[in-house]
Every structure is written in structure tokens, then in C-alpha cells.
Write a protein that holds these residues in place. Structure first.
Motif, PDB file in Angstrom:
ATOM      1  N   LYS A 242       0.837  -1.209   0.000  1.00  0.00           N
ATOM      2  CA  LYS A 242       0.000   0.000   0.000  1.00  0.00           C
ATOM      3  C   LYS A 242       0.869   1.256   0.000  1.00  0.00           C
ATOM      4  O   LYS A 242       0.586   2.234  -0.703  1.00  0.00           O
ATOM      5  CB  LYS A 242      -0.913   0.004   1.229  1.00  0.00           C
ATOM      6  CG  LYS A 242      -2.026  -1.036   1.211  1.00  0.00           C
ATOM      7  CD  LYS A 242      -2.816  -0.965   2.504  1.00  0.00           C
ATOM      8  CE  LYS A 242      -3.915  -2.019   2.572  1.00  0.00           C
ATOM      9  NZ  LYS A 242      -5.019  -1.713   1.657  1.00  0.00           N
ATOM     10  N   GLY A 243       1.933   1.222   0.797  1.00  0.00           N
ATOM     11  CA  GLY A 243       2.824   2.370   0.837  1.00  0.00           C
ATOM     12  C   GLY A 243       3.474   2.633  -0.506  1.00  0.00           C
ATOM     13  O   GLY A 243       3.589   3.782  -0.945  1.00  0.00           O
ATOM     14  N   HIS A 244       3.900   1.573  -1.175  1.00  0.00           N
ATOM     15  CA  HIS A 244       4.540   1.738  -2.474  1.00  0.00           C
ATOM     16  C   HIS A 244       3.553   2.294  -3.500  1.00  0.00           C
ATOM     17  O   HIS A 244       3.911   3.162  -4.313  1.00  0.00           O
ATOM     18  CB  HIS A 244       5.091   0.399  -2.946  1.00  0.00           C
ATOM     19  CG  HIS A 244       6.069   0.528  -4.070  1.00  0.00           C
ATOM     20  ND1 HIS A 244       7.330   1.065  -3.910  1.00  0.00           N
ATOM     21  CD2 HIS A 244       5.966   0.197  -5.380  1.00  0.00           C
ATOM     22  CE1 HIS A 244       7.960   1.065  -5.064  1.00  0.00           C
ATOM     23  NE2 HIS A 244       7.154   0.542  -5.973  1.00  0.00           N
ATOM     24  N   ARG A 245       2.324   1.826  -3.430  1.00  0.00           N
ATOM     25  CA  ARG A 245       1.311   2.339  -4.354  1.00  0.00           C
ATOM     26  C   ARG A 245       1.025   3.805  -4.096  1.00  0.00           C
ATOM     27  O   ARG A 245       0.750   4.569  -5.028  1.00  0.00           O
ATOM     28  CB  ARG A 245       0.046   1.487  -4.252  1.00  0.00           C
ATOM     29  CG  ARG A 245       0.237   0.085  -4.825  1.00  0.00           C
ATOM     30  CD  ARG A 245      -0.942  -0.824  -4.551  1.00  0.00           C
ATOM     31  NE  ARG A 245      -0.689  -2.158  -5.118  1.00  0.00           N
ATOM     32  CZ  ARG A 245      -1.460  -3.223  -4.895  1.00  0.00           C
ATOM     33  NH1 ARG A 245      -2.539  -3.115  -4.110  1.00  0.00           N
ATOM     34  NH2 ARG A 245      -1.157  -4.390  -5.441  1.00  0.00           N
ATOM     35  N   ARG A 246       1.088   4.227  -2.820  1.00  0.00           N
ATOM     36  CA  ARG A 246       0.904   5.644  -2.532  1.00  0.00           C
ATOM     37  C   ARG A 246       2.045   6.469  -3.117  1.00  0.00           C
ATOM     38  O   ARG A 246       1.827   7.581  -3.620  1.00  0.00           O
ATOM     39  CB  ARG A 246       0.812   5.848  -1.017  1.00  0.00           C
ATOM     40  CG  ARG A 246       0.777   7.327  -0.577  1.00  0.00           C
ATOM     41  CD  ARG A 246      -0.388   8.113  -1.207  1.00  0.00           C
ATOM     42  NE  ARG A 246      -1.666   7.611  -0.769  1.00  0.00           N
ATOM     43  CZ  ARG A 246      -2.306   8.041   0.323  1.00  0.00           C
ATOM     44  NH1 ARG A 246      -1.761   8.987   1.076  1.00  0.00           N
ATOM     45  NH2 ARG A 246      -3.485   7.537   0.645  1.00  0.00           N
ATOM     46  N   LEU A 247       3.266   5.946  -3.076  1.00  0.00           N
ATOM     47  CA  LEU A 247       4.401   6.657  -3.663  1.00  0.00           C
ATOM     48  C   LEU A 247       4.214   6.810  -5.168  1.00  0.00           C
ATOM     49  O   LEU A 247       4.488   7.871  -5.741  1.00  0.00           O
ATOM     50  CB  LEU A 247       5.704   5.911  -3.363  1.00  0.00           C
ATOM     51  CG  LEU A 247       6.998   6.575  -3.842  1.00  0.00           C
ATOM     52  CD1 LEU A 247       7.207   7.921  -3.157  1.00  0.00           C
ATOM     53  CD2 LEU A 247       8.199   5.668  -3.588  1.00  0.00           C
TER      54      LEU A 247
END
Length: 398
Positions: A242-247
Motif C-alpha cells: 500500500k505504501g509503495h502504491r501511494r508513492l
């Protein structure tokens, strides 16, 4: 002069709990854990294990390769502290037989404390490149039963020797930080399990990520196209995704998720390890089949409350000569799996204070064990092979 991680190693707890078994026993669809969290198992300590024994075990493994001669500082990062005054590092240093000429301190800021310890260590080494710093990040994530946090429990430790001219990973000087007062996760002194606002914690993690990323760029950090792999803090495996997708969303640039996947393997098996989580992810990447010589890794560290930091490290040529996956593979395969009933009994048995004396049954096969409490003081010892691995029978008899 390059500064960074000379070598690193890990440890986890004696027992494991299958999330499939937990799901079936609590009438939850197993796919909620398998796909919603991307978790399969979590580690759980025996009664004679705690953050000190896990951390000392990881440290003994790395020091066996690097030696102790240059170690002048030990920084122990944890949110599973065993004492409100005395550093867990003092107990660990005694077990590791470190020199009395060692400064020892404990750091705390939720899961971020391991990165705080690493950055402090780099500063110490920069001042005196002849010295090395032992950083231990060790935690036991324990949540109340029948709560949303129960399947995200876990335990693990990572120990790093930090020094000049590192053989493993050069930590680059550029870094981005972001902090704000947010009540997303906290544990008051009189509680043994934390209080969590899950939705707010998710938002805080992601907001701190983008804030730290922008600060990183503002301080001369590398662009996205210059970063080869990413490792993000993993309270559960899906959170890093999820964090990577937010980036990706924040930057508007496509970043292949395969740059994240190699760093996710260990969390699926060990669960949340708080301060050690990011660095278990880093070990997962370093132990993978990817050819990482000269590759730049982006690292996002997060601690609830909340602090985030983004920084990078460059893998050194020949890094495979420094580490291997022996201990991690053994940790996955050699844990003793608990039934649901055994797990719940052990979970309840860990609910202890220091008002009464107790002695723990010998269960762990690790090099060190937590013996018990006498007159309010904790006692540890170097371990011998256990004669009784029946922790649950011991609990029930008592």
C-alpha cells in the motif's frame, strides 16, 4: 569515506502460529489474512524469551563474523522494553560479554526507533571511524485477543554492526524526515498491549511516507529512476505494498512492484517485529536471488505517533560473501507450531508483572534465555539444550 552497515543478522521466537488456524478457530475467512494482510504465520515467544534474548541472539550471530574488538557503543531499539529505567542493552551486553568500556543506551519511538539508532550510530562512526557501533532492533508485537490487531502479532530482532568502509551496505547521507503528534497507536505504561486506531494509523503511515519523500528530495536525494529496489516498514506485508502504491500515486510515475516484492518474504512468516521490521525486509531483499551489487535501495521507516524517514543505501560489491540466509531459513522451518488452544494459553501466560517472583520453564533452543524474576529483578542466562519443550503442559500444571 563511506559509512554504513558492515554486517547484519536476525533472530525470531521459538513458536509460530498459523493464521489459517487462527481464522478457522475465530470464524474468520482465511482469505482476509492471506490476501487482505498477505500474512501466513507469526512468531510467538516462549515464556523464556523476550526482546532481550531475541536481540542478544541476533547480535551473537553477527558478532561471530565481525568480532567485538571495535565495538564501543551498543544502541538497543525497542518498544518492548523490559524496564522503564534500565536499557535492554545492558542485559544484552552482559549476555554478549561486551567490554565494560561500552556506552549503552535504548531508543524509543515506536517502530521508527531502529532507524533512529542506525542514524545515531552513523554519527558516532563519522566522529571516530576506528570505532564500530552495535545496533540491535528487537521487538515482540503482542495484541489483545479478539481484536483487529491479533493476526498482526509477531516477533523478531535484527542486529547490525555499523562502521566505516562497510562491506554490506553504504548508507547515503541524504535523508528525508517527517513527524507529527498523531494518536494512531500507543501503549500507556500501565497496559501490556497497545491501543490502536487502525484507519488513522494507515493514513498516518502513508502521509508520513509522502512527507518524508518530499523532504528527501528537498535535501538532494536521488530521483525515483535512480533507485533500484524499495523496502518499506512492514507492520503487515500488505502495508508495504500500500505504501509503495501511494508513492506511485504521489509522484505520478510508474514504479514496478517487483522492486518491492523481494523484501517481503520474511514478514509473511514472522509477522510484525516493530523496530526490526524494516531491517528484516532489508535482509529478505539481500537474501533474495536478485543481483544487488552496486544497486541503490530506498528505505522507508515509520513509527506510530508519528515519525517517518526515507533514506537510501547502496549495496557493496561482493556483498554475498558477507551474509547468507542460513539463520532466516532455519527460523522459518524450525519453529514449533502451536495449536489455537496452545497459542491462546501461552498468550494469557505472558500476562505477568514483576510484583511476584517466577521462574520460566526451559523451552527456547536459542543461545540465551529469560530465566525469570526475583525480587523484581530480571535474570538471564546462556542457554543449554532444553530438556522440556512442553511449554503448554507446564502452563497448565501451574
Amino acid at each position: 569515506m563511506k559509512l554504513g552497515i558492515v554486517d547484519m543478522e536476525m533472530a525470531t521466537a521459538h513458536h509460530s502460529v498459523s493464521l489459517s488456524a487462527l481464522a478457522h478457530a475465530t470464524n474468520v475467512d482465511p482469505n482476509k489474512y492471506r490476501f487482505g494482510l498477505r500474512q501466513e504465520n507469526f512468531s510467538m515467544p516462549a515464556l523464556d524469551e523476550d526482546a532481550v534474548t531475541l536481540g542478544a541472539t541476533a547480535a551473537s550471530r553477527v558478532l561471530a563474523r565481525t568480532g567485538k574488538t571495535a565495538i564501543r557503543t551498543l544502541i538497543f531499539a525497542t518498544e518492548s522494553s523490559v524496564d522503564q529505567s534500565k536499557s535492554a542493552g545492558v542485559f544484552a551486553a552482559d549476555l554478549l560479554d561486551l567490554s565494560v568500556n561500552t556506552r549503552i543506551v535504548e531508543t524509543k519511538q515506536a517502530c521508527y526507533a531502529g532507524t533512529a539508532a542506525l542514524q545515531m550510530a552513523l554519527g558516532i562512526v563519522a566522529r571516530n571511524p576506528q570505532e564500530q557501533v552495535l545496533v540491535i532492533a528487537s521487538d515482540i508485537a503482542r495484541y489483545a485477543v479478539n481484536t483487529a490487531g491479533e493476526p498482526t502479532q509477531g516477533a523478531g530482532a535484527v542486529a547490525m554492526v555499523v562502521g566505516a568502509d562497510p562491506q554490506l551496505l553504504e548508507i547515503e547521507p541524504q535523508t528525508g524526515v517527517w513527524s507529527a503528534h498523531i494518536d494512531d497507536f500507543w501503549r500507556p505504561n500501565d497496559l501490556s498491549t497497545p491501543l490502536v486506531d487502525g484507519a488513522r494509523s494507515l493514513d498516518a503511515y502513508l502521509g508520513a511516507f509522502t512527507g518524508a519523500w518530499e523532504d528527501y528530495l528537498a535535501h538532494g536525494g536521488a530521483g525515483l529512476d535512480e533507485i533500484d529496489y524499495f523496502v518499506h516498514h512492514q507492520p503487515f506485508t500488505k502495508m508495504a505494498v500500500k505504501g509503495h502504491r501511494r508513492l506511485v500515486e504521489h509522484t505520478g510515475k510508474l514504479i514496478d512492484e517487483q522492486t518491492v516484492e523481494p523484501g517481503l518474504r520474511y514478514t509473511t512468516q514472522f509477522g510484525n517485529s516493530y523496530t526490526a521490521s524494516l531491517y528484516l525486509g532489508l535482509l529478505s531483499l539481500l537474501h533474495s536471488d536478485a543481483d544487488l551489487d552496486g544497486k541503490r535501495i530506498g528505505l522507508y521507516s515509520y513509527g506510530s505517533g508519528a515519525t517517518g524517514e526515507f533514506f537510501t543505501g547502496v549495496v557493496q560489491p561482493g556483498y554475498r560473501r558477507v551474509i547468507d540466509s542460513h539463520y532466516a531459513d532455519a527460523a522459518i522451518n524450525e519453529r514449533e507450531e502451536l495449536s489455537f488452544e496452545e497459542y491462546r494459553a501461552l498468550h494469557a501466560a505472558h500476562e505477568r508483572g514483576s510484583k511476584h517472583d517466577y521462574q520460566n520453564p526451559r523451552v527456547t533452543r536459542a543461545p540465551f534465555r529469560f530465566v525469570g524474576v526475583r525480587d523484581g529483578a530480571r535474570s538471564y542466562q546462556r542457554n543449554t539444550l532444553p530438556t522440556d519443550s512442553g511449554v503448554i503442559s507446564t502452563i497448565n500444571k501451574s
